[in-house]
Design a protein around this motif. Sequence first.
Motif, PDB file in Angstrom:
ATOM      1  N   ALA A 115       1.231  -1.364  -0.093  1.00 40.97           N
ATOM      2  CA  ALA A 115       0.237  -0.270  -0.003  1.00 40.97           C
ATOM      3  C   ALA A 115       0.799   1.139   0.086  1.00 40.97           C
ATOM      4  N   ALA A 116       2.481   1.125   0.596  1.00 38.18           N
ATOM      5  CA  ALA A 116       2.904   2.119   1.004  1.00 38.18           C
ATOM      6  C   ALA A 116       3.383   2.329  -0.613  1.00 38.18           C
ATOM      7  N   LEU A 117       3.496   1.600  -1.177  1.00 40.16           N
ATOM      8  CA  LEU A 117       3.937   2.132  -3.005  1.00 40.16           C
ATOM      9  C   LEU A 117       3.290   2.512  -3.869  1.00 40.16           C
ATOM     10  N   VAL A 118       1.768   2.459  -3.622  1.00 38.16           N
ATOM     11  CA  VAL A 118       1.058   3.288  -4.401  1.00 38.16           C
ATOM     12  C   VAL A 118       0.732   4.882  -3.754  1.00 38.16           C
ATOM     13  N   VAL A 119       0.542   4.565  -1.877  1.00 36.28           N
ATOM     14  CA  VAL A 119       0.517   6.239  -1.808  1.00 36.28           C
ATOM     15  C   VAL A 119       1.069   7.109  -2.396  1.00 36.28           C
ATOM     16  N   ASP A 120       1.146   8.268  -2.657  1.00 37.72           N
ATOM     17  CA  ASP A 120       1.447   9.313  -3.137  1.00 37.72           C
ATOM     18  C   ASP A 120       2.538  10.050  -1.365  1.00 37.72           C
ATOM     19  N   GLU A 154      -5.661   7.250  -2.489  1.00 35.22           N
ATOM     20  CA  GLU A 154      -6.982   6.016  -3.018  1.00 35.22           C
ATOM     21  C   GLU A 154      -5.973   5.231  -2.215  1.00 35.22           C
ATOM     22  N   ILE A 155      -6.296   4.505  -1.265  1.00 30.50           N
ATOM     23  CA  ILE A 155      -5.495   2.949  -1.247  1.00 30.50           C
ATOM     24  C   ILE A 155      -5.671   1.944  -1.413  1.00 30.50           C
ATOM     25  N   PRO A 156      -5.480   0.670  -1.724  1.00 31.57           N
ATOM     26  CA  PRO A 156      -5.478  -0.333  -2.558  1.00 31.57           C
ATOM     27  C   PRO A 156      -6.343  -1.156  -1.112  1.00 31.57           C
ATOM     28  N   SER A 157      -6.950  -2.519  -1.769  1.00 32.48           N
ATOM     29  CA  SER A 157      -8.683  -2.519  -0.862  1.00 32.48           C
ATOM     30  C   SER A 157      -7.177  -3.722  -0.042  1.00 32.48           C
ATOM     31  N   ALA A 158      -7.945  -3.455   1.548  1.00 32.73           N
ATOM     32  CA  ALA A 158      -7.324  -5.094   2.016  1.00 32.73           C
ATOM     33  C   ALA A 158      -8.029  -5.833   2.327  1.00 32.73           C
ATOM     34  N   ALA A 159      -7.169  -6.951   2.044  1.00 33.38           N
ATOM     35  CA  ALA A 159      -7.736  -8.464   2.244  1.00 33.38           C
ATOM     36  C   ALA A 159      -8.503  -8.791   3.532  1.00 33.38           C
ATOM     37  N   PRO A 160      -9.596  -9.837   3.584  1.00 32.95           N
ATOM     38  CA  PRO A 160     -10.885  -9.926   3.869  1.00 32.95           C
ATOM     39  C   PRO A 160     -10.078 -10.154   5.240  1.00 32.95           C
ATOM     40  N   GLU A 161     -11.262  -9.531   6.501  1.00 30.87           N
ATOM     41  CA  GLU A 161     -11.006  -9.592   7.952  1.00 30.87           C
ATOM     42  C   GLU A 161      -9.625  -8.761   8.105  1.00 30.87           C
ATOM     43  N   THR A 162      -8.722  -7.567   7.273  1.00 28.12           N
ATOM     44  CA  THR A 162      -8.160  -6.849   7.665  1.00 28.12           C
ATOM     45  C   THR A 162      -8.338  -5.941   7.751  1.00 28.12           C
ATOM     46  N   GLU A 163      -7.777  -4.535   8.935  1.00 31.23           N
ATOM     47  CA  GLU A 163      -8.016  -3.287   8.503  1.00 31.23           C
ATOM     48  C   GLU A 163      -6.636  -2.558   7.772  1.00 31.23           C
ATOM     49  N   LEU A 164      -7.178  -1.180   6.632  1.00 27.73           N
ATOM     50  CA  LEU A 164      -5.801  -1.225   6.560  1.00 27.73           C
ATOM     51  C   LEU A 164      -6.297   0.443   6.410  1.00 27.73           C
ATOM     52  N   GLY A 165      -5.291   0.730   6.612  1.00 24.47           N
ATOM     53  CA  GLY A 165      -6.110   2.664   7.101  1.00 24.47           C
ATOM     54  C   GLY A 165      -4.575   3.388   7.125  1.00 24.47           C
ATOM     55  N   LEU A 166      -4.784   4.666   6.114  1.00 31.73           N
ATOM     56  CA  LEU A 166      -3.459   5.698   6.500  1.00 31.73           C
ATOM     57  C   LEU A 166      -4.212   6.763   7.135  1.00 31.73           C
ATOM     58  N   TYR A 167      -2.746   7.044   7.969  1.00 28.87           N
ATOM     59  CA  TYR A 167      -2.716   8.055   8.965  1.00 28.87           C
ATOM     60  C   TYR A 167      -2.153   9.876   9.139  1.00 28.87           C
ATOM     61  N   ASN A 168      -2.335  10.728   9.014  1.00 34.34           N
ATOM     62  CA  ASN A 168      -1.251  11.588   8.524  1.00 34.34           C
ATOM     63  C   ASN A 168      -0.945  11.839  10.071  1.00 34.34           C
ATOM     64  N   THR A 169       0.481  12.540  10.286  1.00 38.46           N
ATOM     65  CA  THR A 169       0.860  13.403  11.193  1.00 38.46           C
ATOM     66  C   THR A 169       0.513  13.401  12.240  1.00 38.46           C
ATOM     67  N   ALA A 170      -0.003  13.989  12.292  1.00 39.92           N
ATOM     68  CA  ALA A 170      -1.006  14.199  13.619  1.00 39.92           C
ATOM     69  C   ALA A 170      -2.296  13.245  13.918  1.00 39.92           C
ATOM     70  N   ALA A 177      -7.643   7.550   5.467  1.00 39.78           N
ATOM     71  CA  ALA A 177      -8.207   6.704   4.201  1.00 39.78           C
ATOM     72  C   ALA A 177      -8.434   4.961   4.953  1.00 39.78           C
ATOM     73  N   GLY A 178      -9.140   4.280   4.687  1.00 39.47           N
ATOM     74  CA  GLY A 178      -9.138   2.911   5.013  1.00 39.47           C
ATOM     75  C   GLY A 178      -9.620   2.620   6.129  1.00 39.47           C
ATOM     76  N   ALA A 191       1.408   7.564   7.948  1.00 41.58           N
ATOM     77  CA  ALA A 191       2.296   6.133   7.993  1.00 41.58           C
ATOM     78  C   ALA A 191       0.961   4.644   7.582  1.00 41.58           C
ATOM     79  N   LEU A 192       0.875   3.835   7.516  1.00 44.15           N
ATOM     80  CA  LEU A 192      -0.059   2.924   7.052  1.00 44.15           C
ATOM     81  C   LEU A 192      -0.239   1.998   8.264  1.00 44.15           C
ATOM     82  N   ARG A 193      -1.186   1.539   8.663  1.00 48.54           N
ATOM     83  CA  ARG A 193      -1.459   0.447   9.467  1.00 48.54           C
ATOM     84  C   ARG A 193      -2.450  -0.566   9.234  1.00 48.54           C
ATOM     85  N   ALA A 194      -1.565  -1.845   8.684  1.00 47.12           N
ATOM     86  CA  ALA A 194      -2.546  -2.364   8.815  1.00 47.12           C
ATOM     87  C   ALA A 194      -2.017  -3.686  10.153  1.00 47.12           C
ATOM     88  N   ALA A 195      -4.107  -4.648   9.796  1.00 46.85           N
ATOM     89  CA  ALA A 195      -4.333  -4.944  11.188  1.00 46.85           C
ATOM     90  C   ALA A 195      -4.395  -5.947  10.715  1.00 46.85           C
TER      91      ALA A 195
END
Length: 396
Positions: A14-19, A29-45, A50-51, A92-96
């Motif tokens: 996902a980090a390779l896709v996000v500007d 825009e961020i890629p779709s997450a795998a089933p039962e997985t959270e994928l979110g984009l956080y800003n510096t605050a 997104a996600g 930061a991109l968070r996958a959980a």
Amino acid sequence: MQEQSDLEREALNAALVVDPAFSGRDMPEIPSAAPETELGLYNTAGQLVAGAGPARADAATAPALGLPAGHDSQEWLVAVVPVAAGEKTTGALRAASPAARVWQRVGIGWAALLAAGLLAVAVAWLLARKLARQISRPMEQLAEASVRLGHGEFDLQLPHTGVLEVDRAGSALNAAAASLGELVTREQRLAANVSHQLRTPLTGLRATLEHALSDPTADLRAAARQAIGSADKLESTIADVMTLTRGPVPASPEVDLAALVDGIASLWHGPLAARARPLRVSLAEDVAPLAVAPRAVEQILDVLLDNALQHGSGTVRLEVRALERAVAIDVADSGGNAPDEDIFLRGTSGDGGTGVGLALARQMAEDLGGRLLLSRRSPETQFTLLLPRQKAPDAP
């Protein structure tokens, strides 16, 4: 673990896709997450822009943004990848994924391993049991056969098992049983032969001694000499029968059949006369000496004369004739009506006899290279011993 690696790989993709220069006011825009997985984009605050994921950066995500770590939740397995523009972190991109799902996968993995292990143990147990049966059953058969052999059962035939060592032991036991059976049969036959041949000499010896004891005027010295002669005859008979029963004996060259037959006749005149039965001897003049075993001929004639004494009647005739290729010795009496069955078979007797003598006589005749025949059944019984004129096969 594998789940952690999968989450890190998903965040990196996902980090390779996000500007990296994304703006908080724009929805990146961020890629779709795998089933039962959270994928979110956080800003510096620390805000979710997104996600999917918590609205504020959690304890695992905040350090990647340079923020103080909050309370760590044990309910999620988290992987965080910073998003940077140059040397500046822009988010930061968070996958959980839920920790329960991880443990569920771990449990399924362990259950699969346990099932595989149990299956392997079961298969190994079945194979071991089958192999044990393949080995233990033949060994039990060997033990049972050994016990039977010890009880005198010599007709052993152990089956082929496919186990090389067991089959070798079984073959050896079969061969040993056959050899022992042959040995025991031979020795039993020897005992029967000796017993049969000693019956008449023992009867004569007993009669001599009883007569000497019952007659006050009897010459005891003469009776003793006669008894000693009979004992010598017994000893000679035992030695002859043992030797002849165990196989052919070498022939003696130039045996005078006339003298041999005369000697046999002299021993049988007395027993036959005691029953008022004369013995007539006829010797052809053109009978040439033969290469035979004289002891064997004597034993055969003893059997035939004893058979005439025990089972026949009237005059006994002993005749020696010269044929073209053989010499014939006939023993006949007026008994007649010999049984129809093969009286030369061991154990066969038409008049309550032992069924040993004629079988023994035929075997000794064959060992001489000759033949013993029942040449006449009626009106008189006649046995004929044929001795070949050529040198006997076993002669040295």
